[in-house]
Design a protein around this motif. Structure first.
Motif, PDB file in Angstrom:
ATOM      1  N   GLU A  71       0.857  -1.196   0.000  1.00 37.89           N
ATOM      2  CA  GLU A  71       0.000   0.000   0.000  1.00 37.89           C
ATOM      3  C   GLU A  71       0.891   1.244   0.000  1.00 37.89           C
ATOM      4  O   GLU A  71       1.950   1.261   0.611  1.00 37.89           O
ATOM      5  CB  GLU A  71      -0.876   0.031   1.267  1.00 37.89           C
ATOM      6  CG  GLU A  71      -1.828  -1.146   1.402  1.00 37.89           C
ATOM      7  CD  GLU A  71      -3.105  -0.934   0.615  1.00 37.89           C
ATOM      8  OE1 GLU A  71      -3.229   0.106  -0.064  1.00 37.89           O
ATOM      9  OE2 GLU A  71      -3.988  -1.814   0.667  1.00 37.89           O
ATOM     10  N   ASN A  72       0.428   2.284  -0.693  1.00 35.07           N
ATOM     11  CA  ASN A  72       1.149   3.548  -0.660  1.00 35.07           C
ATOM     12  C   ASN A  72       0.562   4.477   0.406  1.00 35.07           C
ATOM     13  O   ASN A  72      -0.610   4.842   0.337  1.00 35.07           O
ATOM     14  CB  ASN A  72       1.050   4.273  -2.010  1.00 35.07           C
ATOM     15  CG  ASN A  72       1.909   3.599  -3.056  1.00 35.07           C
ATOM     16  OD1 ASN A  72       2.679   2.690  -2.743  1.00 35.07           O
ATOM     17  ND2 ASN A  72       1.773   4.043  -4.291  1.00 35.07           N
ATOM     18  N   ALA A  73       1.382   4.836   1.372  1.00 34.19           N
ATOM     19  CA  ALA A  73       0.919   5.789   2.393  1.00 34.19           C
ATOM     20  C   ALA A  73       1.672   7.096   2.200  1.00 34.19           C
ATOM     21  O   ALA A  73       2.882   7.101   1.983  1.00 34.19           O
ATOM     22  CB  ALA A  73       1.181   5.236   3.787  1.00 34.19           C
ATOM     23  N   HIS A 108      11.047  -2.159   7.395  1.00 35.63           N
ATOM     24  CA  HIS A 108      10.300  -3.022   8.317  1.00 35.63           C
ATOM     25  C   HIS A 108      10.395  -4.456   7.785  1.00 35.63           C
ATOM     26  O   HIS A 108      10.147  -4.686   6.594  1.00 35.63           O
ATOM     27  CB  HIS A 108       8.836  -2.565   8.378  1.00 35.63           C
ATOM     28  CG  HIS A 108       8.049  -3.251   9.456  1.00 35.63           C
ATOM     29  ND1 HIS A 108       7.569  -4.533   9.306  1.00 35.63           N
ATOM     30  CD2 HIS A 108       7.660  -2.831  10.684  1.00 35.63           C
ATOM     31  CE1 HIS A 108       6.904  -4.869  10.404  1.00 35.63           C
ATOM     32  NE2 HIS A 108       6.950  -3.862  11.259  1.00 35.63           N
ATOM     33  N   PRO A 109      10.769  -5.415   8.670  1.00 35.38           N
ATOM     34  CA  PRO A 109      11.001  -6.788   8.186  1.00 35.38           C
ATOM     35  C   PRO A 109       9.763  -7.412   7.555  1.00 35.38           C
ATOM     36  O   PRO A 109       9.867  -8.149   6.575  1.00 35.38           O
ATOM     37  CB  PRO A 109      11.407  -7.542   9.461  1.00 35.38           C
ATOM     38  CG  PRO A 109      10.996  -6.682  10.614  1.00 35.38           C
ATOM     39  CD  PRO A 109      10.998  -5.272  10.113  1.00 35.38           C
ATOM     40  N   LYS A 110       8.600  -7.100   8.031  1.00 32.54           N
ATOM     41  CA  LYS A 110       7.403  -7.752   7.500  1.00 32.54           C
ATOM     42  C   LYS A 110       6.769  -6.950   6.360  1.00 32.54           C
ATOM     43  O   LYS A 110       6.385  -7.475   5.329  1.00 32.54           O
ATOM     44  CB  LYS A 110       6.384  -7.938   8.639  1.00 32.54           C
ATOM     45  CG  LYS A 110       5.081  -8.558   8.178  1.00 32.54           C
ATOM     46  CD  LYS A 110       4.198  -8.979   9.330  1.00 32.54           C
ATOM     47  CE  LYS A 110       2.823  -9.428   8.849  1.00 32.54           C
ATOM     48  NZ  LYS A 110       1.864  -9.480   9.943  1.00 32.54           N
ATOM     49  N   TRP A 111       6.630  -5.635   6.574  1.00 30.89           N
ATOM     50  CA  TRP A 111       5.836  -4.814   5.655  1.00 30.89           C
ATOM     51  C   TRP A 111       6.680  -4.108   4.583  1.00 30.89           C
ATOM     52  O   TRP A 111       6.132  -3.416   3.736  1.00 30.89           O
ATOM     53  CB  TRP A 111       5.051  -3.756   6.447  1.00 30.89           C
ATOM     54  CG  TRP A 111       4.117  -4.346   7.456  1.00 30.89           C
ATOM     55  CD1 TRP A 111       4.254  -4.279   8.804  1.00 30.89           C
ATOM     56  CD2 TRP A 111       2.931  -5.085   7.193  1.00 30.89           C
ATOM     57  NE1 TRP A 111       3.224  -4.938   9.422  1.00 30.89           N
ATOM     58  CE2 TRP A 111       2.380  -5.450   8.445  1.00 30.89           C
ATOM     59  CE3 TRP A 111       2.266  -5.504   6.033  1.00 30.89           C
ATOM     60  CZ2 TRP A 111       1.219  -6.194   8.575  1.00 30.89           C
ATOM     61  CZ3 TRP A 111       1.101  -6.232   6.164  1.00 30.89           C
ATOM     62  CH2 TRP A 111       0.585  -6.584   7.424  1.00 30.89           C
ATOM     63  N   GLY A 112       7.993  -4.303   4.652  1.00 30.54           N
ATOM     64  CA  GLY A 112       8.844  -3.577   3.705  1.00 30.54           C
ATOM     65  C   GLY A 112       9.209  -2.214   4.267  1.00 30.54           C
ATOM     66  O   GLY A 112      10.360  -1.952   4.597  1.00 30.54           O
ATOM     67  N   GLU A 113       8.186  -1.322   4.390  1.00 28.76           N
ATOM     68  CA  GLU A 113       8.393  -0.037   5.061  1.00 28.76           C
ATOM     69  C   GLU A 113       7.229   0.214   6.004  1.00 28.76           C
ATOM     70  O   GLU A 113       6.137  -0.331   5.845  1.00 28.76           O
ATOM     71  CB  GLU A 113       8.458   1.119   4.047  1.00 28.76           C
ATOM     72  CG  GLU A 113       9.706   1.131   3.166  1.00 28.76           C
ATOM     73  CD  GLU A 113       9.715   2.288   2.181  1.00 28.76           C
ATOM     74  OE1 GLU A 113      10.759   2.496   1.538  1.00 28.76           O
ATOM     75  OE2 GLU A 113       8.687   2.989   2.046  1.00 28.76           O
ATOM     76  N   ARG A 114       7.512   1.063   6.971  1.00 27.36           N
ATOM     77  CA  ARG A 114       6.458   1.489   7.886  1.00 27.36           C
ATOM     78  C   ARG A 114       6.789   2.925   8.286  1.00 27.36           C
ATOM     79  O   ARG A 114       7.948   3.348   8.231  1.00 27.36           O
ATOM     80  CB  ARG A 114       6.486   0.574   9.118  1.00 27.36           C
ATOM     81  CG  ARG A 114       5.145   0.306   9.761  1.00 27.36           C
ATOM     82  CD  ARG A 114       4.186  -0.484   8.881  1.00 27.36           C
ATOM     83  NE  ARG A 114       3.046  -0.973   9.630  1.00 27.36           N
ATOM     84  CZ  ARG A 114       1.939  -1.462   9.079  1.00 27.36           C
ATOM     85  NH1 ARG A 114       1.836  -1.551   7.772  1.00 27.36           N
ATOM     86  NH2 ARG A 114       0.949  -1.896   9.833  1.00 27.36           N
ATOM     87  N   GLY A 128      -4.703   1.295   8.779  1.00 26.40           N
ATOM     88  CA  GLY A 128      -3.689   0.635   9.597  1.00 26.40           C
ATOM     89  C   GLY A 128      -2.282   0.724   9.036  1.00 26.40           C
ATOM     90  O   GLY A 128      -1.324   0.999   9.767  1.00 26.40           O
ATOM     91  N   PHE A 129      -2.156   0.559   7.711  1.00 24.19           N
ATOM     92  CA  PHE A 129      -0.817   0.537   7.126  1.00 24.19           C
ATOM     93  C   PHE A 129      -0.138   1.903   7.211  1.00 24.19           C
ATOM     94  O   PHE A 129       1.063   2.018   7.010  1.00 24.19           O
ATOM     95  CB  PHE A 129      -0.850   0.039   5.671  1.00 24.19           C
ATOM     96  CG  PHE A 129      -1.650   0.915   4.730  1.00 24.19           C
ATOM     97  CD1 PHE A 129      -2.976   0.626   4.457  1.00 24.19           C
ATOM     98  CD2 PHE A 129      -1.069   2.001   4.124  1.00 24.19           C
ATOM     99  CE1 PHE A 129      -3.715   1.427   3.594  1.00 24.19           C
ATOM    100  CE2 PHE A 129      -1.810   2.823   3.256  1.00 24.19           C
ATOM    101  CZ  PHE A 129      -3.136   2.525   3.002  1.00 24.19           C
ATOM    102  N   ALA A 130      -0.922   2.949   7.488  1.00 25.50           N
ATOM    103  CA  ALA A 130      -0.355   4.304   7.543  1.00 25.50           C
ATOM    104  C   ALA A 130      -0.067   4.753   8.968  1.00 25.50           C
ATOM    105  O   ALA A 130       0.537   5.809   9.176  1.00 25.50           O
ATOM    106  CB  ALA A 130      -1.306   5.299   6.867  1.00 25.50           C
ATOM    107  N   CYS A 131      -0.473   3.967   9.968  1.00 22.10           N
ATOM    108  CA  CYS A 131      -0.214   4.365  11.351  1.00 22.10           C
ATOM    109  C   CYS A 131       1.277   4.224  11.657  1.00 22.10           C
ATOM    110  O   CYS A 131       1.928   3.298  11.192  1.00 22.10           O
ATOM    111  CB  CYS A 131      -1.033   3.500  12.303  1.00 22.10           C
ATOM    112  SG  CYS A 131      -2.767   3.964  12.283  1.00 22.10           S
ATOM    113  N   PRO A 132       1.804   5.165  12.427  1.00 21.20           N
ATOM    114  CA  PRO A 132       3.248   5.113  12.694  1.00 21.20           C
ATOM    115  C   PRO A 132       3.612   3.924  13.578  1.00 21.20           C
ATOM    116  O   PRO A 132       3.018   3.719  14.627  1.00 21.20           O
ATOM    117  CB  PRO A 132       3.528   6.435  13.406  1.00 21.20           C
ATOM    118  CG  PRO A 132       2.217   6.850  13.985  1.00 21.20           C
ATOM    119  CD  PRO A 132       1.145   6.299  13.091  1.00 21.20           C
ATOM    120  N   GLU A 133       4.588   3.175  13.122  1.00 20.54           N
ATOM    121  CA  GLU A 133       5.060   2.023  13.885  1.00 20.54           C
ATOM    122  C   GLU A 133       5.949   2.508  15.026  1.00 20.54           C
ATOM    123  O   GLU A 133       5.954   1.964  16.113  1.00 20.54           O
ATOM    124  CB  GLU A 133       5.855   1.104  12.946  1.00 20.54           C
ATOM    125  CG  GLU A 133       6.272  -0.203  13.551  1.00 20.54           C
ATOM    126  CD  GLU A 133       5.204  -1.274  13.389  1.00 20.54           C
ATOM    127  OE1 GLU A 133       4.262  -1.072  12.602  1.00 20.54           O
ATOM    128  OE2 GLU A 133       5.292  -2.327  14.066  1.00 20.54           O
TER     129      GLU A 133
END
Lengths: 570, 570
Positions: free
Chosen positions: B468-470, B495-501, B537-542
């Protein structure tokens, strides 16, 4: 004011869904940093940014119509295509004979979009005058309002009659529909942007009190810059509502068709100067701006409907200087006068009586004297000069400025982006008007020590009395302050002892007329007494004549030449 | 505010009595209807119409000075003559290294009056960077404020130091006096009006986060039209008071040195961004306008002196989009934000988030979302386009617009009179930037169905999380609404799972910082909870990191590149 919901535009006036491109085909060969100026850009912007905003309200006609910027722009695009399909080539003239109405507003944009030149013709002219202009301009197509068909001579030009209905079946609407069909939805991108910003935009004929009317050719660059200046100098915004009292055919409505659009404002078109309609819109439609000559302004403040307006209105005054009386009357009603000066040859307004903070502390009379001056050049115009008049045979001699002494009279001359390109097909008149590299206005003025230019009179308006020069304008200013005077004009009349002496023609106010009925001589004495306290003896009017009306040109200027003829016979 | 009576300008700053000519020697060969555009015309007009009005107040310096338009124009004229006497030829570059002060304001007019090109240099650069710019621009004369002498490399160019005193003995004042002597009172008429309106006006170097700074060359025509647009779009009038917070060296102060003068407004010059001084002028000097990036605006509304201003102030915001929080904070204090967008390559502001009437009924948050968009092109600029990005090897392919769907991302490109002429002495960079006949901004945006252009991010600011593009901008907008957040910036982190966060860096408000002291992890939880209600969710800061300050460029832009470097090491 009624809204667009009351009127459904014709099918071909409605833009196609999802049409978003507002750019014409770019001219080739320009670097990234140069775009030829063109006042069409304002309507394109408006249709993009405010497509659903009310652009034109033509509410007082038999068939009221209302157009949003989106619909209006589509109609303008249709007009451009219709003109091209009718064979109009770049540089051709398209004449318009119409009162203030959507058709003439359309033409100010659509004719330019077809890269042609709009030639708006004064509807108050006679048929032979119209015939002369049509022939001289070589107009290849004529848009004529149904009410003015009788002005048309037999012509080879294509004639499109507008019944001013906005409804299907109206020949003008059929013409627009033909443009839409011809366009085949190519939209703005199917039209070409004019590459030469100095190409002709409009051809407006001067009403000329002497001789044949002359065709003033203006340019796209000049129209663009003049419109920006008018929008800026009068502070028009998207929230503004402009009421068309000034005829749009008069010097292209002083470039307001483009200035209003540049500001994203709404315009209300009135076919006639009707005080009830004007006051209805002042009181009910949120009017914020209008333009008119002082004679019209006097009628406005003297109308029975006149009262305090609910929203401040900026009244742009030109044609002649407003009197203290008029300024006071306007201000009492919440109307803020802005005095501008110009000629058809300068796209209308070229100068403004810029306000100084110190004026606020002055009496109305003193402040009005300041405001009645022509002032300084507009934002986008070059500084005017007031120069000693050269002898006829020395027209190439350099121009010499008069001193800033408030006394030495010279001629106002101007040049730059808001000066006309030429008198169309009249190289001799152009050469004469441009002697010394400036346009010669023919208006005589002084420059005050504070730099304000103030028109004295055209040379024939100066009254030479016992060797003294009296300004008829200055005399009019003072006589207008008399409480019973509605309108006054002053001319020179031969006098056995003094050579010349002032003669005043006065229209009395409606409420003062009964008082002086049968006693006009006594009123004359009262007015002379009033004048004595305010003017030097040689400037006081020797004769006072009360009249019911004054002879005016088709654009509302008082025809002193007619009064002089009459007086010469006395 | 203090008035001119407190300061007596040097003898050579006082115009000769009775000097009235404000026209330069006209270029030969132009027809009556064309005058080359030149922003110098605004100062000439101001000095003629409002000679005694306060033009510049430099009130907070060690040596306060105040200049009327009459005096200022004389100083500018002196500067032009001094430059010519110093050997400056048309087209030469004159560098200025100075904070906001009269000298750099003078230079924006005087350098142009000498037909040279002003090259304002960012005072926050390092000495090597300044040396590079001086060498690359080939500046033949440098005006340097005494505080920045240390930035100067050894140079062959003539150096004029300004002690910013306005008093006799100041080297800059001596330089001006030399111009007056050289002029021998020939006045404006002894200078030549530039015949080529597309000649260079200014050379401004971009601060460039990567690579060498590039020199953006602008033109007289562009500067004139951009200044008119800025005066018009922000409604400046003779009654306006502009406070210099934005550095004048930044893209020529977005053309405000000319725009303010075109409006006949008063400008207050502040050497530094000092909140006490700013608020003093807001509250006591009748300030009506200023420009600043959001980070500065945040400091302004958060200053302890902040309160409701006595006169509405128009705050022009550019650099990045204002958040709802900032807009609300400004409005509460009577400050009306106007969001504009542009780059040095477009003379600063090129677009404006034009307000729609319907927005008035919206909630602050919803209205802010509308206002945060970049909107539409300015009055005198061509419509921007948002185009699909061409492959590098297809740079001559025609540009294709993205659909107005609010989703398809393209690049903002622009052309026309408010686009730069070129990158100076960098034909390659110019060619790349002008691919397809448009200037490529490098900013990625969508076009909403209502036509508003909205920047998403520079491509590297997009966070690609689980496919997803955030948009980091969109995330920042939402996080800024948290009541304890003063300023926030978001970058992508591996991010190991999502690529980037997303990772957020936050400066807390002064009153909230004690509450979270030692509990930054808890604050992070609170902020993530806040985000979950507002973002997918994918755009919330990790990750959330509380910091005391953020790395910024010399012009106040947050340096995400520094944050990315730091994070890469984690």
């Amino acid at each position: 004011m009624a809204t667009t919901s009351k009127f459904h535009p014709t099918e071909s006036s409605v833009p196609p869904a999802g049409a978003v491109n507002v750019q014409l085909k770019e001219p080739k060969g320009f670097p990234v940093h140069v775009q030829p100026l063109n006042p069409l850009s304002f309507l394109l912007r408006a249709s993009q940014i405010y497509p659903n905003k009310l652009a034109i309200a033509h509410s007082d006609a038999k068939n009221p119509v209302f157009y949003t910027y989106g619909v209006w722009a589509q109609r303008v695009q249709n007009l451009a295509y219709a003109l091209i399909e009718a064979g109009i080539q770049p540089g051709d003239r398209v004449a318009v004979i119409a009162p203030n109405s959507p058709a003439i507003a359309d033409a100010h944009h659509g004719v330019i979009a077809a890269r042609a030149i709009i030639c708006p013709i004064n509807t108050r002219l006679t048929a032979p005058e119209v015939a002369y202009i049509l022939e001289h301009s070589g107009a290849r197509l004529i848009i004529v309002d149904h009410e003015y068909k009788h002005l048309l001579p037999p012509t080879q030009a294509r004639v499109v009659v507008c019944d001013d209905t906005g409804r299907a079946g109206d020949p003008y609407e059929e013409f627009l529909a033909s443009g839409r069909r011809f366009s085949r939805e190519r939209g703005w991108g199917g039209l070409e942007w004019e590459a030469d910003e100095n190409a002709g935009a409009a051809l407006c004929y001067t009403s000329g009190t002497t001789g044949r009317p002359k065709g003033v050719l203006t340019t796209l660059r000049g129209s663009y810059l003049a419109a920006v200046a008018n929008a800026y100098e009068t502070k028009m915004t998207p929230d503004s509502v402009y009421l068309w009292i000034l005829p749009m055919f008069h010097a292209c409505g002083w470039t307001y068709p483009w200035a209003i659009t540049a500001a994203f404002a709404t315009q209300i078109t009135l076919r006639t100067v009707n005080m009830s309609q004007i006051w209805y819109h002042f009181l009910k439609s949120g009017v914020s701006h209008y333009c008119a000559a002082p004679t019209v302004q006097i009628s406005i403040v003297s109308a029975p409907e006149a009262r305090k307006v609910p929203r401040p209105i900026t009244a742009v005054i030109a044609g002649s200087a407003p009197t203290a009386q008029l300024i006071g009357d306007l201000e009492t009603k919440g109307i803020l006068p802005v005095h501008v000066y110009g000629l058809t040859e300068t796209y209308g307004p070229f100068m403004k009586a810029y306000t100084q903070a110190a004026w606020a502390a002055m009496s109305l009379e003193e402040r009005s004297r300041q405001m009645a001056r022509q002032g300084f050049s507009f934002l986008t115009s070059e500084p005017v000069r007031v120069v000693h008049q050269a002898a006829e045979d020395a027209s190439d001699a350099p121009l010499v400025d008069v001193p800033q002494d408030g006394r030495t009279v010279g001629e106002i001359v101007m040049r730059g982006n808001i000066a006309m390109k030429e008198y169309f097909r009249d190289a001799d008149a152009t050469r004469r008007a441009f002697a010394g590299g400036y346009f010669h206005s023919g208006d005589l003025a002084v420059v005050h020590p504070d730099g304000y230019v103030a028109i004295q009179d055209r040379s024939k308006d100066i009254i030479i009395s016992g060797g003294e020069n009296a300004s008829s304008l200055a005399i009019e200013q003072e006589l207008a302050a008399h409480p019973d005077v509605l309108e006054v004009t002053v001319i020179a009349r031969a006098h056995p002892k003094w050579g010349e002496r002032a003669m005043a023609f006065v229209i009395l106010k409606a409420d003062a007329a009964p008082k002086w009925k049968g006693r006009h001589a006594e009123f004359g004495d009262a007015l002379r007494k009033h004048a004595k306290g305010r003017l030097p003896g040689f400037a006081c009017p020797e004769w006072v004549q009360v009249v019911d009306e004054l002879p005016k040109t088709s654009t509302g200027k008082i025809q002193k030449v007619e009064l002089r003829k009459m007086v010469a016979k006395l």
